[in-house]
Structures are given as C-alpha cells and as structure tokens.
Design an enzyme around this catalytic site. Sequence first.
Site, PDB file in Angstrom:
ATOM      1  N   THR A 124      -3.121  -5.437   1.067  1.00 52.48           N
ATOM      2  CA  THR A 124      -2.566  -4.087   1.160  1.00 52.48           C
ATOM      3  C   THR A 124      -3.355  -3.247   2.157  1.00 52.48           C
ATOM      4  O   THR A 124      -2.790  -2.358   2.807  1.00 52.48           O
ATOM      5  CB  THR A 124      -2.551  -3.397  -0.219  1.00 52.48           C
ATOM      6  OG1 THR A 124      -3.885  -3.191  -0.673  1.00 52.48           O
ATOM      7  CG2 THR A 124      -1.798  -4.238  -1.234  1.00 52.48           C
ATOM      8  N   HIS A 173      19.048  25.979 -14.201  1.00 48.04           N
ATOM      9  CA  HIS A 173      19.809  26.973 -14.952  1.00 48.04           C
ATOM     10  C   HIS A 173      19.175  28.366 -14.869  1.00 48.04           C
ATOM     11  O   HIS A 173      17.952  28.511 -14.960  1.00 48.04           O
ATOM     12  CB  HIS A 173      19.915  26.552 -16.411  1.00 48.04           C
ATOM     13  CG  HIS A 173      20.651  25.272 -16.626  1.00 48.04           C
ATOM     14  ND1 HIS A 173      21.989  25.120 -16.320  1.00 48.04           N
ATOM     15  CD2 HIS A 173      20.239  24.073 -17.108  1.00 48.04           C
ATOM     16  CE1 HIS A 173      22.368  23.887 -16.617  1.00 48.04           C
ATOM     17  NE2 HIS A 173      21.325  23.226 -17.086  1.00 48.04           N
ATOM     18  N   LYS A 200       0.861  -1.192   0.000  1.00 46.31           N
ATOM     19  CA  LYS A 200       0.000   0.000   0.000  1.00 46.31           C
ATOM     20  C   LYS A 200       0.894   1.238   0.000  1.00 46.31           C
ATOM     21  O   LYS A 200       1.742   1.396   0.882  1.00 46.31           O
ATOM     22  CB  LYS A 200      -0.920   0.019   1.210  1.00 46.31           C
ATOM     23  CG  LYS A 200      -1.969   1.110   1.168  1.00 46.31           C
ATOM     24  CD  LYS A 200      -3.062   0.832   0.124  1.00 46.31           C
ATOM     25  CE  LYS A 200      -4.136  -0.050   0.708  1.00 46.31           C
ATOM     26  NZ  LYS A 200      -5.253  -0.255  -0.262  1.00 46.31           N
TER      27      LYS A 200
END
Length: 303
Positions: free
Chosen positions: A59, A252, A13
């Site tokens: 889960t 940048h 999970k």
Amino acid sequence: MVSVSLGANKYGKAENRVVRIYRDTPRHEIVDLSVTSQLRGAALASSFLEGDNAMIVATDTQKNTAFAFAKEHGIPSPEEYLLRLGDHFVAAFDWIEGGLWQAEQYEWERILVDGAPHDHSFVRRGHGTRLATVQKLDGATHVTGGVKDLTVLKSTGSEFSGFPRDRYTTLPEATDRIMATSVTGRWRFLPEAVEEGVDYNGLYSDVLAVLLSTFATVHSLALQQTLFAMGKAAIEARPEIAEVRFAMPNKHHFAYDLSPFGLENPNEVFYAADRPYGLIEGTVVRDGVDAAPGAWLDLPGFV
C-alpha cells in the site's frame, strides 16, 4: 466441521492527500485531492489465506505512485489522473486484474486583494466536494464523476401533500414548505465517450450548474420529483453521461411553535432537525444504454 472460503476482496492505501501546485508562472494553480487506490486479483488470495505477500503491491507503493504521478503527469482532471493510475497498476503488475481508484477534490478560489484575485493565496470554495472514480473490473474500465455535500435549500416553491394516512400518521400536509437537502450525485460516463476523450472539468462545471438551476426552478411536489428532474437535466445537458445516481437526505425544517409566547409564526421561524431524516435515492438512466453494474461496485451508498 465448518468450511469457509475467501470472498470478494481488495486492498490499498486510502485517503492520500495529494496537493499539486503548478508554479509555471507567477500565477499559481492548485489541485487538492484525497486519493484512494485499491487493487484486485485472484493471485492476491494467498496473502489473505496464507500470509504470503509475494503478489502484494505494498500500500505504501500505491501511495508513492499517487504522489509521483502528480508530479510526472500532472492532474489535468481527477478522472484523467485516476485513469492513468489504474492503467499503470494493471500494466506494471500482470497479476493485478483490476481495482478501484477514487478521488475527492477540494476546490479553492483566489483571495481578493483590493478587488483583484491574488496570484498565490486561496480560500476554500464551499459548493460541495467533487468526486471521481475509475473502476477496472473483468477487463472493462468504468469512469464516474460526481459531487457530495452539495447542500441546497429553497424557502418556497415546494409542497408535500396527498400522501396516505393511517392511525400512525401525524405529519400535516404542506403546500408551502422549506425544502433542503445535501446532494450526493454520481454520473457514469459512456464507455465510448471515455475512449474518445472527455472534458471532465468542463463537464463537471456544466452539470453542477444544471443541478443547481433545476433544483431552484422546479416547483417541487416531492423531493423524489426534484431528484428525477435534476438527473434528467444533467443527461440532456451532456451526451457523455449514461446515468446519474443520487442520494438526497431531507434536511427537515419545521415551523417553530411560538404561540406560548403570544407570537404568530407565518412560516418565518424554523427548527432545523438533523435526525431522523427522510432519505431519497434514485437513478436516472439514458434510454438505450447498456447497464454497467460493475461501475458502482463498492462505491459507498451506490451498490
């Protein structure tokens, strides 16, 4: 006839938002985590191959355990919390051989009211997101801490020059540039330090301070050089750390051409470009420590 077989697998999970409020006193404390639990074991193959779920710890059970443990055992640190979860699953279900448990911590600070920190009102802190993982694999337990989205910038004290040039090179050399990056860093703890016990919260604060101060004070000739200096400083600061791995994208900043408007631009106005970007990755290792590739298995960007 084509023949196939099941390869490496795990399940669980993901991204359980576990928020624990400590209400022992009128001055509350908050721990806010996103927790992922995934299990491994040879016996789980039947679910993938045959749809047989006899060995599958649901889960949903993993989710519930994460929340219950936040109450029953508290969250003294993300690392200790994950260690307890991992120990539970491999002990409670003898066919579970290991797994990967991860946490991101969202940090809060108290709102100031008339100059005083409020007892139970908070605002999100913005200095990166804390990371923690516990990996149980082949009978070994590996613990890593870390940080992501630690966005830093220095407006001078950075250069980039002396690189090779060919017919495709247009980048001018820079002797004074903005250097900015979003640091993702993970540090692996020495197994013996984990066994003896680590002040994970104190170590995180120390390492974060060292990373920031090193970024600020090193006169950088390249982001690669800064990366190594930051990892070296973290290892020197805390003996519990075996290695540090970094991913640092160059954020940048290019000086904007103001000449069409009759204006000079002596490194004062910049265009911040988000794509494409340079991506610098590297590992700094304490000499003499054993490698632990299993610690990094399935961690995003750290294979």
